[in-house]
Design a protein around this motif. Sequence first.
Motif, PDB file in Angstrom:
ATOM      1  N   LYS A 288      37.969 149.883  21.810  1.00 15.71           N
ATOM      2  CA  LYS A 288      39.139 149.915  20.882  1.00 15.71           C
ATOM      3  C   LYS A 288      39.577 151.175  20.343  1.00 15.71           C
ATOM      4  O   LYS A 288      40.807 151.689  20.386  1.00 15.71           O
ATOM      5  N   LEU A 289      38.560 152.152  20.047  1.00 11.47           N
ATOM      6  CA  LEU A 289      38.863 153.448  19.399  1.00 11.47           C
ATOM      7  C   LEU A 289      39.254 154.306  20.761  1.00 11.47           C
ATOM      8  O   LEU A 289      40.011 155.153  20.342  1.00 11.47           O
ATOM      9  N   THR A 290      38.871 154.200  21.757  1.00 17.38           N
ATOM     10  CA  THR A 290      39.274 154.793  22.812  1.00 17.38           C
ATOM     11  C   THR A 290      40.621 154.455  23.271  1.00 17.38           C
ATOM     12  O   THR A 290      41.454 155.379  23.516  1.00 17.38           O
ATOM     13  N   GLU A 291      40.887 153.527  23.052  1.00 15.21           N
ATOM     14  CA  GLU A 291      42.545 152.837  23.502  1.00 15.21           C
ATOM     15  C   GLU A 291      43.397 153.515  22.436  1.00 15.21           C
ATOM     16  O   GLU A 291      44.365 153.870  22.784  1.00 15.21           O
ATOM     17  N   LEU A 292      42.798 153.779  21.320  1.00 15.04           N
ATOM     18  CA  LEU A 292      43.709 154.178  20.274  1.00 15.04           C
ATOM     19  C   LEU A 292      43.769 155.876  20.080  1.00 15.04           C
ATOM     20  O   LEU A 292      44.517 156.444  19.462  1.00 15.04           O
ATOM     21  N   GLY A 293      43.037 156.509  21.261  1.00 15.30           N
ATOM     22  CA  GLY A 293      42.967 157.892  21.326  1.00 15.30           C
ATOM     23  C   GLY A 293      42.044 158.643  20.324  1.00 15.30           C
ATOM     24  O   GLY A 293      41.842 159.623  20.248  1.00 15.30           O
ATOM     25  N   ALA A 294      41.461 157.722  19.659  1.00 17.62           N
ATOM     26  CA  ALA A 294      40.311 158.213  18.566  1.00 17.62           C
ATOM     27  C   ALA A 294      38.980 158.727  19.289  1.00 17.62           C
ATOM     28  O   ALA A 294      38.814 158.010  20.408  1.00 17.62           O
ATOM     29  N   GLN A 295      38.348 159.383  18.530  1.00 20.78           N
ATOM     30  CA  GLN A 295      37.095 160.017  19.157  1.00 20.78           C
ATOM     31  C   GLN A 295      35.964 159.765  17.995  1.00 20.78           C
ATOM     32  O   GLN A 295      35.907 160.367  17.121  1.00 20.78           O
ATOM     33  N   ILE A 296      34.926 158.717  18.355  1.00 22.74           N
ATOM     34  CA  ILE A 296      33.879 158.553  17.845  1.00 22.74           C
ATOM     35  C   ILE A 296      33.041 159.826  17.400  1.00 22.74           C
ATOM     36  O   ILE A 296      32.747 160.770  18.454  1.00 22.74           O
ATOM     37  N   VAL A 297      32.667 160.315  16.271  1.00 23.58           N
ATOM     38  CA  VAL A 297      31.873 161.333  15.884  1.00 23.58           C
ATOM     39  C   VAL A 297      30.658 161.317  16.333  1.00 23.58           C
ATOM     40  O   VAL A 297      30.101 160.407  16.495  1.00 23.58           O
ATOM     41  N   PRO A 298      29.974 162.507  16.533  1.00 30.35           N
ATOM     42  CA  PRO A 298      28.594 162.613  16.859  1.00 30.35           C
ATOM     43  C   PRO A 298      27.599 162.099  16.165  1.00 30.35           C
ATOM     44  O   PRO A 298      28.095 162.235  14.803  1.00 30.35           O
ATOM     45  N   LEU A 299      26.399 161.835  16.356  1.00 29.50           N
ATOM     46  CA  LEU A 299      25.443 161.032  15.521  1.00 29.50           C
ATOM     47  C   LEU A 299      25.180 161.761  14.496  1.00 29.50           C
ATOM     48  O   LEU A 299      24.861 161.150  13.408  1.00 29.50           O
ATOM     49  N   ASP A 300      25.179 163.110  14.423  1.00 34.28           N
ATOM     50  CA  ASP A 300      24.692 163.860  13.110  1.00 34.28           C
ATOM     51  C   ASP A 300      25.748 164.132  11.966  1.00 34.28           C
ATOM     52  O   ASP A 300      25.559 164.165  11.006  1.00 34.28           O
ATOM     53  N   LYS A 301      26.938 163.482  12.422  1.00 36.80           N
ATOM     54  CA  LYS A 301      28.116 163.319  11.627  1.00 36.80           C
ATOM     55  C   LYS A 301      28.086 161.845  11.020  1.00 36.80           C
ATOM     56  O   LYS A 301      28.679 161.579   9.882  1.00 36.80           O
ATOM     57  N   GLN A 302      27.378 160.992  11.694  1.00 39.48           N
ATOM     58  CA  GLN A 302      27.482 159.435  11.147  1.00 39.48           C
ATOM     59  C   GLN A 302      26.416 159.344  10.198  1.00 39.48           C
ATOM     60  O   GLN A 302      25.583 158.417  10.180  1.00 39.48           O
ATOM     61  N   THR A 303      26.453 160.551   9.340  1.00 40.44           N
ATOM     62  CA  THR A 303      25.097 160.446   8.115  1.00 40.44           C
ATOM     63  C   THR A 303      25.647 160.779   6.986  1.00 40.44           C
ATOM     64  O   THR A 303      26.914 161.259   7.022  1.00 40.44           O
ATOM     65  N   PRO A 304      25.153 160.411   5.930  1.00 35.64           N
ATOM     66  CA  PRO A 304      25.290 160.831   4.564  1.00 35.64           C
ATOM     67  C   PRO A 304      25.722 162.359   4.455  1.00 35.64           C
ATOM     68  O   PRO A 304      26.599 162.944   4.027  1.00 35.64           O
ATOM     69  N   GLN A 305      24.508 163.158   4.997  1.00 40.30           N
ATOM     70  CA  GLN A 305      24.790 164.534   5.164  1.00 40.30           C
ATOM     71  C   GLN A 305      25.944 165.410   5.770  1.00 40.30           C
ATOM     72  O   GLN A 305      26.712 166.168   5.315  1.00 40.30           O
ATOM     73  N   GLY A 306      26.246 164.553   6.898  1.00 40.00           N
ATOM     74  CA  GLY A 306      27.256 164.777   7.741  1.00 40.00           C
ATOM     75  C   GLY A 306      28.544 164.887   6.889  1.00 40.00           C
ATOM     76  O   GLY A 306      29.466 165.690   7.166  1.00 40.00           O
ATOM     77  N   LEU A 307      28.865 163.533   6.498  1.00 44.77           N
ATOM     78  CA  LEU A 307      29.945 163.518   5.696  1.00 44.77           C
ATOM     79  C   LEU A 307      30.087 164.102   4.339  1.00 44.77           C
ATOM     80  O   LEU A 307      31.260 164.671   4.028  1.00 44.77           O
ATOM     81  N   GLN A 308      29.108 164.537   3.806  1.00 41.80           N
ATOM     82  CA  GLN A 308      29.080 165.097   2.589  1.00 41.80           C
ATOM     83  C   GLN A 308      29.828 166.657   2.859  1.00 41.80           C
ATOM     84  O   GLN A 308      30.589 167.421   2.253  1.00 41.80           O
ATOM     85  N   GLN A 309      28.866 167.289   3.959  1.00 36.49           N
ATOM     86  CA  GLN A 309      29.363 168.723   4.197  1.00 36.49           C
ATOM     87  C   GLN A 309      30.680 168.689   4.778  1.00 36.49           C
ATOM     88  O   GLN A 309      31.567 169.933   4.511  1.00 36.49           O
ATOM     89  N   TRP A 310      31.186 167.731   5.563  1.00 39.92           N
ATOM     90  CA  TRP A 310      32.531 167.714   6.213  1.00 39.92           C
ATOM     91  C   TRP A 310      33.582 167.665   4.821  1.00 39.92           C
ATOM     92  O   TRP A 310      34.621 168.284   4.670  1.00 39.92           O
ATOM     93  N   LEU A 311      33.442 166.569   3.954  1.00 43.07           N
ATOM     94  CA  LEU A 311      34.305 166.634   3.022  1.00 43.07           C
ATOM     95  C   LEU A 311      34.548 167.948   1.888  1.00 43.07           C
ATOM     96  O   LEU A 311      35.564 168.322   1.468  1.00 43.07           O
TER      97      LEU A 311
END
Length: 330
Positions: A288-311
């Motif tokens: 579904k996400l591929t169909e929408l042109g979206a890109q699933i983030v790498p595993l290290d971003k699928q984490t609390p630390q990854g989100l906190q750093q990105w925000l």
Amino acid sequence: MLGYRIASVFMSGLLATAMVASTAAQAADAYPSRPITLVVPYSAGGPTDVVSRSLAAAMTRELGQSVIVENRVGAGGTVAAAYVARAQPDGYTILIHHNGMATAPALYKKLSYDPLKDFEYIGQVADVPMTLMGRKDLPASTLPELIRYVRQNRDKVSLANAGLGAVSQLCGLLFEESVQTRMTAVPYPGAGPALTALLGGQVDLLCDQTTATLPQIKAGRVKLFGVTTAQRIAALPQAPTLQEGGLKGFEVKVWHGIYAPKGTSPGITKRITEALQKGLRDPAVVAKLTELGAQIVPLDKQTPQGLQQWLKAESDKWQPLLRNLKVDAD
């Protein structure tokens, strides 16, 4: 006697602490025991909602309890974020939000929550590339030609967006900064009306995400000047990046993250993070996400630390720009 009392108080404190820790551990072990509400700040059927519902279905299978999507629309996503910030920190009310978590403090002076301090982080979800497009009969056909056209015509060029704080507005502001030229901003009440205006030739330019623009681009109804990501995207392999066209360092994407109220126990947040990570490997979600042109983030971003750093990084990137341009909602 005094020593005995001190020791007794000390032991009572230790016992109370142990009981609290035990209760928290038991709650985490039992989680979830009822449905979970995933709050979406935007309307049903929109890009964020579509991403949310696909993910909610996969997380439901993983958690063994329904993950119910609830749309709480208003004030650029701040209504939903404030609601979750005030919710019980028990893991049964969580938030999915995009770039608006980073920009809200610069747009709303009376914000009732702090995005960096009032939530527990779960993890990032997916990035959605954006596309810079022009009306079909615009004189320019390449990005260098567009830059020359914009500089020659300046405020005669109209640049649509989906409203205050929308990522389309952020993309437009960054484009103006990159070409050092101000254009006439034309806000619309949502991405749909903005795109309709571009298709009808009522505005010259629009920057919007692939979840909405891919069909129009592929049908040749608009002129595509480039994608806003650092690399070309699989959904539009022939489209150059804006960086390739000469706008060095230009990168804008719609990113999504999941949050829980501050104080949610580590055991519960870990459980939600694990469900998120497994959900993002679900074949139906990937398709579904591929169909929408979206890109699933790498595993290290699928984490609390990854989100906190990105925000934090996105807050540092966008808030000074918005404040310097005096863009606000108050």
